[in-house]
Design an enzyme around this catalytic site. Structure first.
Site, PDB file in Angstrom:
ATOM      1  N   HIS A 121       0.802  -1.223   0.000  1.00 16.92           N
ATOM      2  CA  HIS A 121       0.000   0.000   0.000  1.00 16.92           C
ATOM      3  C   HIS A 121       0.837   1.278   0.000  1.00 16.92           C
ATOM      4  O   HIS A 121       0.321   2.367   0.247  1.00 16.92           O
ATOM      5  CB  HIS A 121      -0.947   0.024   1.212  1.00 16.92           C
ATOM      6  CG  HIS A 121      -1.971  -1.063   1.191  1.00 16.92           C
ATOM      7  ND1 HIS A 121      -1.801  -2.237   1.901  1.00 16.92           N
ATOM      8  CD2 HIS A 121      -3.160  -1.175   0.527  1.00 16.92           C
ATOM      9  CE1 HIS A 121      -2.855  -3.022   1.694  1.00 16.92           C
ATOM     10  NE2 HIS A 121      -3.691  -2.409   0.869  1.00 16.92           N
ATOM     11  N   ASP A 223      32.103 -30.268  20.453  1.00 20.22           N
ATOM     12  CA  ASP A 223      32.234 -31.641  19.971  1.00 20.22           C
ATOM     13  C   ASP A 223      33.398 -31.802  19.008  1.00 20.22           C
ATOM     14  O   ASP A 223      33.236 -31.767  17.789  1.00 20.22           O
ATOM     15  CB  ASP A 223      30.926 -32.075  19.298  1.00 20.22           C
ATOM     16  CG  ASP A 223      30.904 -33.565  18.965  1.00 20.22           C
ATOM     17  OD1 ASP A 223      31.951 -34.220  19.086  1.00 20.22           O
ATOM     18  OD2 ASP A 223      29.835 -34.067  18.595  1.00 20.22           O
ATOM     19  N   HIS A 226      33.722 -35.961  17.260  1.00 18.55           N
ATOM     20  CA  HIS A 226      33.200 -36.461  15.993  1.00 18.55           C
ATOM     21  C   HIS A 226      34.180 -36.267  14.842  1.00 18.55           C
ATOM     22  O   HIS A 226      34.142 -36.990  13.854  1.00 18.55           O
ATOM     23  CB  HIS A 226      31.870 -35.769  15.660  1.00 18.55           C
ATOM     24  CG  HIS A 226      32.030 -34.419  15.031  1.00 18.55           C
ATOM     25  ND1 HIS A 226      32.413 -33.308  15.743  1.00 18.55           N
ATOM     26  CD2 HIS A 226      31.861 -34.009  13.746  1.00 18.55           C
ATOM     27  CE1 HIS A 226      32.470 -32.267  14.933  1.00 18.55           C
ATOM     28  NE2 HIS A 226      32.142 -32.659  13.719  1.00 18.55           N
ATOM     29  N   HIS A 231      34.838 -36.901  10.117  1.00 16.82           N
ATOM     30  CA  HIS A 231      35.575 -36.140   9.104  1.00 16.82           C
ATOM     31  C   HIS A 231      36.907 -36.775   8.704  1.00 16.82           C
ATOM     32  O   HIS A 231      37.693 -36.137   8.002  1.00 16.82           O
ATOM     33  CB  HIS A 231      35.846 -34.721   9.625  1.00 16.82           C
ATOM     34  CG  HIS A 231      34.623 -33.917   9.908  1.00 16.82           C
ATOM     35  ND1 HIS A 231      33.546 -33.869   9.058  1.00 16.82           N
ATOM     36  CD2 HIS A 231      34.301 -33.108  10.964  1.00 16.82           C
ATOM     37  CE1 HIS A 231      32.615 -33.078   9.565  1.00 16.82           C
ATOM     38  NE2 HIS A 231      33.048 -32.613  10.718  1.00 16.82           N
ATOM     39  N   ASP A 373      28.590 -33.226   8.384  1.00 22.59           N
ATOM     40  CA  ASP A 373      27.819 -32.728   9.525  1.00 22.59           C
ATOM     41  C   ASP A 373      26.333 -32.666   9.203  1.00 22.59           C
ATOM     42  O   ASP A 373      25.491 -33.043  10.030  1.00 22.59           O
ATOM     43  CB  ASP A 373      28.309 -31.333   9.926  1.00 22.59           C
ATOM     44  CG  ASP A 373      29.629 -31.365  10.662  1.00 22.59           C
ATOM     45  OD1 ASP A 373      29.974 -32.420  11.219  1.00 22.59           O
ATOM     46  OD2 ASP A 373      30.322 -30.332  10.672  1.00 22.59           O
TER      47      ASP A 373
END
Length: 445
Positions: A121, A223, A226, A231, A373
């Site tokens: 508007h 973390d 992991h 990886h 991930d």
């Protein structure tokens, strides 16, 4: 503020009976947590109210909006936000919605403007959020319309720390300085290496993951375990060797302050090495003595080390790789991930470009580490929706009893990177926010 709208009432009663006893969801003493925190819609809706409507949230970097009228658009939880540099140099943020019918006001992600006009508007707003005019303005004037009462809703508080811009929707929230607390000591390792400041380069990469927002935040908060498994193959491709010993350095730690967490060792270049770029490693070695003069030897050994960090609730980064990201919630089972590359302003242009390429190779939608991930985050979320599965608790107990006193490190310090001390602190802070009816109810941790 440019509006007379009422501020959000943060003392509303809990809306869902399922949240009457939140202590059942997180048991820090026993290292247990409920899977329900990753899936149930009732919990997610309370997170939007109790966490994202109160906490200080990352909005952008000062390098993105250097001049008056420069802006970026982002979100705070699921509230769209427009962040604008003002004529006096200050930064303001507004809900990115027209107060007439609620249409999105600004659709561009970044730009420069003298004002903002709604497509619907024709309501027009200055960069200060004030309503300047409307299509068919005479009709409004004939209705006794008061423009001063219909400006954009301003984010209650906006502040910055060494280039990082944050905002909170809660006018009663403590200052950003108080919110960061002793964690700022660690942030200087990334943001204040040489006194010349930092900047974002290469724009923002946006992607969507079908996962709960907390998985990314808790992964980066502490973390490292992991990495040596998830990886390993990607790291071998980048480095030509296994990363199975990651996190086992004798000088390695978890540190946390009020839910913010940083896990690291003192190897100086471990994260940087994952780019597989000798010139970037060389750069880290060259600047380390200068950083030592400014921040001390210990922090100078953290600048490119194997490490990761999260500022509660949803902003994370990897020092050394310099990937900077926000896990924007889009429901209990989806996020929009915003990723940037942060560099020292003083770094040579060639080094900045190498960092940008390194981010794309490692932590972008097609990056060798992010693909790993993303799959883990998505399946961790998806599996937890099972009706029987969600009744089974998850383990969160690595590193119980590992807290130490350290002569240099502020905050809560724990020995060893292979630990879940920071994850426990993160979910304790989640619980604190979810239970608290006001900031006075939030303990200092």
């Amino acid at each position: 503020m440019c509006t007379d709208e009422k501020v959000i009432n943060f003392k509303r009663p809990r809306q869902q009976a399922a949240l009457e006893d939140l202590d059942q969801y997180i048991n820090i003493a026993e290292g247990r947590m409920s899977r329900k925190v990753f899936w149930e819609r009732d919990i997610y809706e309370q997170e939007l109210e109790k966490i994202f409507s109160r906490a200080w949230l990352f909005l952008g970097h000062t390098s993105q909006i250097p001049k008056a009228g420069d802006y970026v658009t982002t979100s705070m939880g699921e509230d769209d936000v427009l962040v604008v540099r003002q004529k006096d140099g200050a930064v303001k943020a507004f809900l990115n919605t027209c107060p007439h019918r609620g249409n999105r006001l600004c659709f561009s992600e970044v730009g420069t403007a003298r004002g903002f006009i709604c497509n619907y508007h024709g309501w027009s707003f200055g960069i200060d959020g004030a309503l300047r005019g409307m299509h068919e303005s005479a009709a409004y004037e004939a209705s006794g319309f008061d423009k001063s009462k219909h400006g954009l809703h301003e984010v209650a508080q906006v502040d910055s720390y060494k280039g990082l811009i944050f905002g909170t929707l809660d006018p009663t929230a403590p200052s950003l300085k108080e919110y960061l607390g002793d964690f700022a000591w660690y942030l200087d390792t990334l943001l204040d290496m040489d006194g010349e400041g930092t900047e974002f380069i290469g724009g923002c990469v946006k992607s969507v993951m079908k996962c709960n927002w907390k998985f990314g935040a808790e992964n980066f908060v502490g973390d490292i375990m992991h990495a040596g498994w998830t990886h390993d193959s990607a790291a071998q491709a980048m480095l030509g060797g296994s990363v199975g010993e990651l996190g086992k350095a004798p000088d390695s730690y978890h540190v946390n302050v009020n839910g913010h967490g940083w896990e690291f060792n003192l190897d100086k270049v471990g994260n940087t090495a994952t780019f597989g770029d000798k010139e970037v490693r060389k750069y880290i070695h060259e600047i380390q003595p200068k950083v030592a003069e400014r921040l001390g030897h210990t922090r100078s050994m953290m600048i490119g080390s194997v490490s990761s960090a999260t500022i509660f609730p949803n902003m994370s980064f990897l020092p050394g790789q310099n990937t900077f990201r926000v896990w924007q919630p889009r429901g209990p089972g989806e996020i929009e991930l915003h990723t940037w590359t942060l560099v020292n302003k003083s770094a040579p242009d060639d080094i900045k470009e190498r960092y940008r390429r390194g981010t794309m190779i490692t932590f972008s939608p097609s990056g060798v580490f992010e693909m790993d991930d993303g799959e883990n985050f998505e399946y961790s979320t998806r599996t937890n929706r099972g009706r029987v599965t969600r009744e089974q608790d998850l383990f969160l107990g690595l590193g119980m009893g590992s807290k130490i006193d350290h002569p240099e490190f502020p905050g809560n310090v724990f020995q060893g990177q292979i630990n879940e001390a920071n994850q426990r602190a993160y979910y304790q802070r989640w619980l604190d926010f979810m239970k608290a009816e006001s900031w006075d109810d939030l303990p200092q941790r």
